[in-house]
Design an enzyme around this catalytic site. Structure first.
Site, PDB file in Angstrom:
ATOM      1  N   ASN A  30       0.852  -1.191   0.000  1.00  0.00           N
ATOM      2  CA  ASN A  30       0.000   0.000   0.000  1.00  0.00           C
ATOM      3  C   ASN A  30       0.889   1.243   0.000  1.00  0.00           C
ATOM      4  O   ASN A  30       2.113   1.140  -0.021  1.00  0.00           O
ATOM      5  CB  ASN A  30      -0.960  -0.032   1.194  1.00  0.00           C
ATOM      6  CG  ASN A  30      -0.204  -0.107   2.504  1.00  0.00           C
ATOM      7  OD1 ASN A  30       0.496   0.831   2.871  1.00  0.00           O
ATOM      8  ND2 ASN A  30      -0.307  -1.241   3.196  1.00  0.00           N
ATOM      9  N   HIS A  31       0.269   2.416   0.056  1.00  0.00           N
ATOM     10  CA  HIS A  31       1.020   3.671  -0.125  1.00  0.00           C
ATOM     11  C   HIS A  31       1.673   4.212   1.147  1.00  0.00           C
ATOM     12  O   HIS A  31       2.175   5.335   1.141  1.00  0.00           O
ATOM     13  CB  HIS A  31       0.089   4.756  -0.683  1.00  0.00           C
ATOM     14  CG  HIS A  31      -0.337   4.509  -2.096  1.00  0.00           C
ATOM     15  ND1 HIS A  31       0.552   4.449  -3.141  1.00  0.00           N
ATOM     16  CD2 HIS A  31      -1.567   4.314  -2.636  1.00  0.00           C
ATOM     17  CE1 HIS A  31      -0.109   4.242  -4.267  1.00  0.00           C
ATOM     18  NE2 HIS A  31      -1.399   4.143  -3.985  1.00  0.00           N
TER      19      HIS A  31
END
Ligand code: C5P
Length: 226
Positions: A30-31
């Site tokens: 994920n970011h």
């Protein structure tokens, strides 16, 4: 010492994303950049605590004077946290842990072979925060704080997590707020705590909205409240 309010305490912070391998060259992630968790670790150190930072793969420099435990997958992170949890006074879980993983990563690179679709079957990862909530001592001597990033129904979802994961505090941020979320140096959060007066107050949580502020200042504020 007024400026060392966490002196003598063990603080554990989780930070960053996890990476869940699909094959030798690919992974799910994920970011998360780890900025909030690293700010929390540095702030806890400055406030006098002995700090352990369990970190997923990020490109930040390890804060000086903090014990860093590098992990990759959610299961690695779970192992690192669970073996240290009993010795921890304050735990803050700021990591963006992958909820799912491939049950077995393919030993060889997954090939296209003229396919137009590919189905991945995923299994759920352990919820580290929920585990900690279940295993904290009953005498209130351990304090547990979770984070929640939402894209809708922020307060309702966060209040549910606060209760279900037995947290003493939950810090909620909405990915869609300007100045909040991944990769930014600031955040905009709502702090939820269990209602003070459970007998007369039937609300799900006490709610405090905090305006946009640098993650470094927010880290100090969160640790001060904890
Ligand atoms: O349920 P949700 O993933 O939104 O909860 C977020 C909180 O739970 C964060 O504090 C995160 O670090 C923690 N978490 C965890 N292990 C997971 C999933 C989330 O510790 N597998």
């Amino acid at each position: 010492h007024a400026d060392q309010p966490l002196k003598g305490l063990n603080v554990l912070v989780t930070a960053g994303p996890t990476q869940e391998p699909l094959d030798p060259v690919r992974y799910l992630t994920n970011h998360s950049t780890g900025k909030m968790g690293y700010a929390l670790a540095a702030a806890a150190r400055d406030m006098g605590a002995h700090v352990t930072l369990v970190s997923g793969p990020v490109s930040l420099e390890a804060p000086e004077g903090v014990d860093v435990v590098d992990v990759t997958t959610a299961r690695d992170m779970f192992a690192a946290v669970s073996e240290r949890f009993d010795a921890t006074d304050v735990t803050v879980m700021a990591a963006a842990v992958g909820d799912f993983r491939a049950e077995t990563a393919s030993p060889q690179k997954i090939k296209k072979h003229g396919r137009t679709t590919l189905t991945l079957e995923l299994v759920s990862n352990p919820d580290i925060l929920a585990w900690a909530g279940e295993h904290k001592r009953d005498d209130g001597s351990q304090v547990l704080c979770g984070f929640a990033m939402e894209t809708e129904h922020l307060v309702e979802n966060a209040a549910k997590k606060l209760a279900e994961k037995h947290c003493d505090m939950l810090v909620a941020n909405n990915l869609r707020d300007p100045g909040a979320g991944f990769a930014t140096d600031t955040n905009v959060v709502t702090i939820l705590t269990p209602p003070d007066d459970v007998e007369h107050d039937h609300s799900i949580a006490d709610i405090e909205r905090i305006g946009q502020m640098p993650k470094t200042d927010l880290a100090r504020l969160i640790l001060g409240r904890l």
